[in-house]
Design an enzyme around this catalytic site. Structure first.
Site, PDB file in Angstrom:
ATOM      1  N   HIS A  18      58.519   8.307  34.411  1.00 50.60           N
ATOM      2  CA  HIS A  18      57.147   8.032  34.384  1.00 50.60           C
ATOM      3  C   HIS A  18      57.009   6.335  33.943  1.00 50.60           C
ATOM      4  O   HIS A  18      57.982   6.080  33.722  1.00 50.60           O
ATOM      5  CB  HIS A  18      56.156   8.775  33.635  1.00 50.60           C
ATOM      6  N   HIS A  21      58.737   5.318  30.785  1.00 46.51           N
ATOM      7  CA  HIS A  21      60.259   5.015  30.984  1.00 46.51           C
ATOM      8  C   HIS A  21      60.554   3.908  31.737  1.00 46.51           C
ATOM      9  O   HIS A  21      61.350   2.912  31.405  1.00 46.51           O
ATOM     10  CB  HIS A  21      60.895   6.269  31.909  1.00 46.51           C
ATOM     11  N   CYS A 126      61.503  21.124  16.976  1.00 47.45           N
ATOM     12  CA  CYS A 126      60.568  20.659  18.091  1.00 47.45           C
ATOM     13  C   CYS A 126      61.231  20.428  19.235  1.00 47.45           C
ATOM     14  O   CYS A 126      62.174  19.332  19.344  1.00 47.45           O
ATOM     15  CB  CYS A 126      59.373  19.359  17.650  1.00 47.45           C
ATOM     16  N   CYS A 129      60.472  16.926  20.858  1.00 47.20           N
ATOM     17  CA  CYS A 129      61.295  15.818  20.291  1.00 47.20           C
ATOM     18  C   CYS A 129      63.003  16.192  20.504  1.00 47.20           C
ATOM     19  O   CYS A 129      63.842  15.207  20.102  1.00 47.20           O
ATOM     20  CB  CYS A 129      61.050  15.824  18.975  1.00 47.20           C
ATOM     21  N   CYS A 143      54.394  20.111  14.819  1.00 42.57           N
ATOM     22  CA  CYS A 143      55.016  18.610  14.959  1.00 42.57           C
ATOM     23  C   CYS A 143      54.038  17.691  15.254  1.00 42.57           C
ATOM     24  O   CYS A 143      52.999  17.662  15.902  1.00 42.57           O
ATOM     25  CB  CYS A 143      56.017  18.718  16.323  1.00 42.57           C
ATOM     26  N   HIS A 146      54.104  16.464  18.701  1.00 37.65           N
ATOM     27  CA  HIS A 146      53.613  17.184  19.692  1.00 37.65           C
ATOM     28  C   HIS A 146      52.631  18.329  19.348  1.00 37.65           C
ATOM     29  O   HIS A 146      53.386  19.656  19.186  1.00 37.65           O
ATOM     30  CB  HIS A 146      54.677  17.735  20.345  1.00 37.65           C
ATOM     31  N   LYS A 297      49.102   7.829  24.828  1.00 33.52           N
ATOM     32  CA  LYS A 297      50.646   7.568  25.061  1.00 33.52           C
ATOM     33  C   LYS A 297      51.131   8.226  26.453  1.00 33.52           C
ATOM     34  O   LYS A 297      50.588   9.567  26.610  1.00 33.52           O
ATOM     35  CB  LYS A 297      51.452   8.093  24.021  1.00 33.52           C
ATOM     36  N   LYS A 300      55.146  13.277  28.970  1.00 37.27           N
ATOM     37  CA  LYS A 300      55.053  14.340  30.320  1.00 37.27           C
ATOM     38  C   LYS A 300      54.526  15.590  29.244  1.00 37.27           C
ATOM     39  O   LYS A 300      53.973  16.475  30.284  1.00 37.27           O
ATOM     40  CB  LYS A 300      56.436  14.544  30.839  1.00 37.27           C
TER      41      LYS A 300
END
Ligand code: MSP
Length: 667
Positions: A18, A21, A126, A129, A143, A146, A297, A300
């Site tokens: 994405h 990256h 998690c 992560c 988390c 997340h 942010k 995905k």
């Protein structure tokens, strides 16, 4: 020649690449290209991180073996970076055999020095992560990064790394090496956390089989924890030889360029691992900021993703590279929008840069038959002023790049583009021509070419394809990146006798009203959210049932395809640059083709119908988004289109019947 070893984070392959990256790889690429231009022998490492639990689960959801899944997904990342013109020297995969050997050797070294021990772990993990979370860090039991995913409870006997022993050595190292963690804000965060105390961390998993096995002499029933494994890629990439103290030509790394979310692993776990294994530490870890989309942010797991390749397909790689470097400032977050990209494209690339080149070449054609005039010795204050800007921009932009600040360097370089445009207005060459002042006119043209050429060299790390095009249009030999930029930029010896050419606009303007770009068709983040609602599998889009691959349901008439099906084909006009028979075959020809923003190799079975030399210069149509294949051992990245009779006794290549820019879309 001084060496410069730069690395990016390696991406998890459980989803497609994405924009977040892509931002990181572009940022690192800009730095790597700058370093080469500045005279360093640079080595650029990027790649994929494949041993995560997420990856294993996603492969299962897609109905593929984990290795098959990784092969496909890793290929997608590599392909994306090729399309974005990322000049990596090695694309590493954590499943590469040399990496497996390096990981085992580093674990062995740390174990021999007494930093690995067996213990029992119980706590939350998690999966997004891929990290253990201490109880105190959970927010409402979730988390902090997340919140939409339940952390999993893990209880197992495995191997621990004695991180706690490195608290003081790490603090000392950071204090003695102020450039070890950059920017300074990241350094302070890390130091404060280290001061809160370091706890030993589990570095193996006993309940997984997908991973690098622990060294046999310790316990090969366990696999190395994914982060411990992944960080070591930087040593593998440097050419480390297991069993020796040969850390490779490139080690220690000069720069680990990574996102701010993973500074803990890079600034604490990684240096401690290296200390434990007796390996020198890297010079600098730079934690860049995030690309956000509508303030959130790109992620995905949270379903907010923009596909960089869609942007490249419609605008080319350079505008995206340029915009991301402009809009995400040094070490901070920056918001991406399609409207912002279109505006920057029109205002900066099409207007400022494109017009500057066009106007200059048009005037040289008109007044000097295309040949750049020689110096005349006539020089005035306006000329001095432009020269002064050139010198100070070359100096300051160089300093900013050395400070790892491409955004400021870019705006500094733009000062020269703006000054050159203003110089045209102020010196009014059309008046000089009218008044017959040929010598002054010659000076203006020469100065403009010099300013554009210098700007082009400095821009080449940012917009490499376009820089090469401008270089060629100016009639200069070789490549802009062949010139040395060490703060000074001296090119006057290249200019005498060159002849400019003129083609269509460098950056054709985007119509903001009717462009797909601003109309929302590209608002893929919204699409991604929709898909998320539809449920899994399909994040990676590989299973037959995935919404990404299967379109909109069953076809009603077997032989008809929908317009959406057709739109999946990326057909492009390309020029054949070279052609030669593939040795040892009757039918195959290897073609090097130019897609405007990219050169590629394709292989075609047309040798019985065309001589290689007949093909050179043809403007053919190719399927640009075909998965790469090896045909008789030769890589083919795309396929040309040709018509043939049923028995294939006659064949004709599809060409375009009037000139179109290379890379033009066929629809
Ligand atoms: N596999 C680990 C890294 C191991 S490095 C030894 C990982 N992978 S990741 O795919 O989640 O992220 C890869 C890189 O992309 C990280 O540096 C991360 O910070 C970066 N980005 C992911 N989303 C991002 C943005 N939205 N913006 C900028 N970069 C971000 O972490």
């Amino acid at each position: 020649m001084a060496k410069y070893y730069i690395t990016t984070a390696i991406d998890y392959v459980n989803g497609n690449p994405h924009l977040g990256h892509a931002y990181e790889k572009i940022g690192a690429d800009v730095i790597a290209r700058f370093k080469r231009l500045a005279g360093y022998d640079a080595f650029f490492l990027t790649g994929t991180d494949e041993h995560s639990l997420n990856v294993a689960r996603q492969a299962e959801a897609e109905g593929l073996s984990t290795q098959e899944f990784c092969d496909i997904m890793s290929g997608r990342f590599r392909n994306a970076w090729d399309k974005l013109n990322i000049s990596y020297d090695r694309f590493i995969r954590t499943t590469d055999q040399d990496h497996v050997a390096t990981v085992q050797d580093i674990v062995r070294r740390a174990n021999e020095r007494g930093y690995i021990y067996r213990g029992t772990y119980s706590g939350y993990y998690c999966v997004s992560c891929e990290r253990f979370i201490e109880k105190g860090d959970l927010i409402d039991g979730k988390c902090p990064f997340h919140p939409s995913r339940e952390p999993e409870w893990v209880e197992e006997t495995n191997y621990f790394f004695a991180l706690s022993e490195f608290q003081e050595p790490l603090l000392r190292h950071i204090q003695e090496h102020p450039d070890f963690i950059l920017p300074a804000a990241r350094r302070n965060e890390v130091v404060n956390r280290i001061k809160e105390g370091l706890q030993d961390v589990s570095v193996s998993r006993s309940t997984l089989t997908w991973g690098v096995p622990f060294p046999e002499e310790i316990d090969d029933s366990q696999v190395v924890y994914v982060w411990f494994d992944a960080l070591i890629n930087y040593l593998t990439g440097a050419g480390y030889t297991p069993g020796t103290d040969e850390f490779g030509k490139w080690w220690p790394a000069d720069l680990h360029y990574i996102g701010k979310d993973i500074t803990w692993f890079h600034c604490v776990i990684w240096p401690a691992t290296l200390m434990a294994a007796g390996v020198p530490l890297p010079e600098t870890i730079f934690g860049h900021g995030f690309v956000t989309f509508k303030g959130a942010k790109m992620s995905k797991s949270e379903g907010i993703v923009v596909d960089p390749l869609k942007v490249v397909d419609s605008l080319g790689a350079d505008p995206l590279r340029y915009y991301l470097m402009k809009v995400v400032p040094h070490g901070q977050d920056g918001d991406f929008s399609f409207e912002g990209l279109a505006e920057a494209y029109n205002a900066d690339l099409a207007n400022d840069l494109g017009n500057l080149v066009n106007r200059t070449t048009a005037m040289i054609k008109k007044y000097f038959k295309g040949q750049v005039p020689s110096p005349t010795g006539v020089y005035g204050p306006l000329d001095e002023e432009l020269k002064a800007v050139e010198e100070s921009v070359a100096q300051r932009a160089h300093e900013m790049m050395e400070e790892l600040d491409p955004t400021s360097a870019l705006s500094e370089i733009w000062r020269l583009i703006t000054a050159a445009n203003k110089y045209i207005e102020d010196s009014a060459p059309w008046v000089l021509a009218r008044e017959g002042k040929r010598e002054s006119l010659a000076t203006v043209m020469l100065n403009l070419v010099e300013a554009i050429a210098k700007g082009t060299i400095m821009l080449s790390p940012f917009i490499p394809y376009s820089s090469q095009r401008i270089w060629d249009i100016l009639g200069l030999q070789g490549k802009p990146e062949d010139i040395r930029w060490d703060g000074n930029l001296e090119i006057s010896s290249l200019l005498p006798g060159i002849c400019v050419t003129q083609t269509g606009p460098l950056f054709p303007r985007l119509d903001m009203e009717s462009s797909d770009f601003t109309k929302g068709e590209f608002h893929l983040a919204e699409l991604a959210k929709e898909k998320k609602k539809e449920g899994k599998p399909g994040q990676a889009g590989l299973s037959a049932k995935s919404p990404q691959d299967s379109g909109k349901g069953d076809k009603k008439v077997a032989d008809l395809i929908s317009i959406d099906d057709f739109a999946k084909l990326d057909l492009r006009v390309a020029e054949v640059i070279t052609a030669e028979r593939v040795e040892g075959t009757d039918k195959l020809v290897r073609l090097e083709i130019d897609l405007g923003c990219e050169k590629r190799q394709i292989v075609a079975g047309i040798a019985q119908f065309y001589k290689p030399e007949e093909l050179v210069g043809k403007h053919i149509v190719v399927v640009a988004n075909l998965e790469p294949a090896r045909i008789r051992g030769v890589e083919s990245k795309g396929m040309l289109l040709a018509g043939s009779t049923e028995d294939r006794s006659e064949l004709a290549i599809i060409t375009v019947d009037r000139p179109l820019p290379k890379g033009a879309k066929v629809r």
